[in-house]
Design a protein around this motif. Structure first.
Motif, short mmCIF file in Angstrom:
data_model
loop_
_atom_site.label_atom_id
_atom_site.label_comp_id
_atom_site.label_asym_id
_atom_site.label_seq_id
_atom_site.Cartn_x
_atom_site.Cartn_y
_atom_site.Cartn_z
N SER A 29 7.89 -3.13 -2.05
CA SER A 29 7.35 -2.15 -1.28
C SER A 29 8.47 -0.94 -1.03
O SER A 29 7.38 0.32 -1.27
N LEU A 44 0.49 -1.20 0.26
CA LEU A 44 0.16 -0.39 0.22
C LEU A 44 0.48 1.07 0.09
O LEU A 44 1.82 1.35 0.83
N HIS A 45 0.13 2.26 -0.82
CA HIS A 45 0.76 3.40 -0.85
C HIS A 45 -0.03 4.75 -0.46
O HIS A 45 -0.74 4.22 -2.02
N ARG A 46 0.52 5.65 -1.10
CA ARG A 46 -0.18 6.81 -0.75
C ARG A 46 0.74 8.18 -1.03
O ARG A 46 1.50 8.65 0.08
N ALA A 53 9.07 4.01 3.88
CA ALA A 53 9.78 4.17 2.69
C ALA A 53 11.21 5.21 2.49
O ALA A 53 12.30 5.54 2.68
N GLU A 102 -6.47 4.73 4.85
CA GLU A 102 -5.99 5.19 4.07
C GLU A 102 -4.23 5.49 5.13
O GLU A 102 -3.01 5.88 4.37
N MET A 111 -3.96 7.39 -4.52
CA MET A 111 -3.79 6.12 -3.66
C MET A 111 -3.30 4.46 -4.80
O MET A 111 -3.84 3.97 -5.44
N PHE A 112 -2.03 3.76 -3.56
CA PHE A 112 -2.43 2.73 -4.82
C PHE A 112 -1.69 1.17 -3.83
O PHE A 112 -1.43 1.27 -2.57
N GLU A 113 -2.24 0.33 -4.75
CA GLU A 113 -2.34 -1.11 -4.34
C GLU A 113 -2.15 -2.47 -4.60
O GLU A 113 -2.42 -1.85 -6.23
N MET A 143 -2.51 4.27 6.67
CA MET A 143 -1.63 3.11 6.02
C MET A 143 -0.70 3.34 5.53
O MET A 143 0.51 3.67 5.05
N HIS A 144 -1.64 3.42 4.42
CA HIS A 144 -0.81 3.72 2.97
C HIS A 144 -0.07 4.99 2.96
O HIS A 144 1.43 4.61 2.41
N HIS A 145 0.09 5.87 3.25
CA HIS A 145 0.64 7.13 4.03
C HIS A 145 2.15 6.63 4.77
O HIS A 145 2.84 6.92 3.79
N LEU A 194 5.60 -3.93 5.09
CA LEU A 194 7.42 -4.39 4.82
C LEU A 194 7.64 -3.63 3.70
O LEU A 194 7.61 -2.44 3.08
N HIS A 195 9.14 -3.50 3.99
CA HIS A 195 10.20 -2.55 3.78
C HIS A 195 12.14 -3.37 3.69
O HIS A 195 11.93 -4.02 4.35
N SER A 218 3.25 3.80 5.13
CA SER A 218 3.83 2.83 4.75
C SER A 218 5.19 3.61 3.29
O SER A 218 6.26 3.62 3.43
N THR A 219 4.25 4.48 2.52
CA THR A 219 5.29 5.42 1.76
C THR A 219 6.30 6.26 2.41
O THR A 219 7.69 6.51 2.28
N ALA A 244 7.48 2.44 -3.50
CA ALA A 244 7.12 3.59 -2.99
C ALA A 244 8.28 5.52 -3.79
O ALA A 244 7.97 6.05 -3.81
#
Lengths: 147, 147
Positions: A115, A5-7, B119, B109, A98-100, B111-113, B5-6, B115-116, A119
């Motif tokens: 992952s 997941l990323h944003r 990174a 959302e 929003m990315f999955e 969590m998406h944030h 995960l990274h 995650s990026t 990013a």
């Protein structure tokens, strides 16, 4: 099944501009890999090639300025059958992305790598749209070994 | 429960050096946030503060040059009770850093944030160790709105 997941949020950019960067080979070549060919419209197959290999993506869905969805139809075993989902929305003069990357069978080390690498490519997409300059392969940001 | 995960690999750096950057307040201040205080040894609590808020982490485990594990004991609701797990290993003259932020209740959302954003902070850790210069808050890389 586990997902990446990323944003990111892209400043001073409309969803239309982000959508173009996800649904045209020129747009995709500006942030992911310069070696992007094929048909980025719904139903088409896009071939993304990198120095170490590549991915073929079938375009499952394109809803202008809102949603793009690809299925990996060729590439590393861990990727085949997974899906890449993009959702766009406006927030003032930003576009939120929003990315999955959905459907990994196991949280293997390669998933950890991808992952982090995703990013950096999302930051490349953001940079392309905000400044005109992305960092697609082969001038991509390296997160680990030459990758 | 879902996880972030990274993985990064740090060039020309021993696991000891990476371990130091994860288990001393000076090290942590060099890549995550300059406002890092508290006790980074096993059993201690580290206070990480950022312009928008912060986190308190209890240090659950420290195995020199191999493994560090924290539990979030104060911070945003979505973070409290989650764990941050770091595993280090040598690969030639690289140190591979496997990162997991485990135990999110839902893939919200935020969590998406995060995650990026994680990174970019892992890239800051890599940069600190490879070049001597990290990008800790408040001079961190912004991935979305001022964040």
């Amino acid at each position: 099944m586990v997902d990446i997941l990323h944003r990111v949020a892209v400043a001073r950019t409309s969803p239309e501009k982000v959508y173009d960067a996800l649904t045209t080979t020129d747009g995709l070549a500006g942030w992911w890999t310069t070696d992007t060919t094929g048909d980025a419209a719904e139903g088409g197959v896009i071939a993304f090639r990198f120095p170490p290999g590549g991915f073929d993506m079938k375009v499952l869905e394109t809803t202008p300025s809102e949603h793009v969805r690809w299925e990996v139809v060729d590439g590393p075993d861990e990727w085949v059958g997974t899906t890449i989902d993009w959702r766009l929305r406006t927030d003032d003069d930003w576009t939120v992305v929003m990315f999955e990357h959905q459907g990994w069978a196991e949280p293997v080390e390669f998933m950890h790598h991808c992952s982090t690498k995703w990013a950096t490519y999302l930051m490349s997409l953001k940079s392309l749209l905000e400044t005109g300059v992305g960092a697609p392969a082969p001038r991509d940001v390296h997160v680990a070994f030459p990758d």
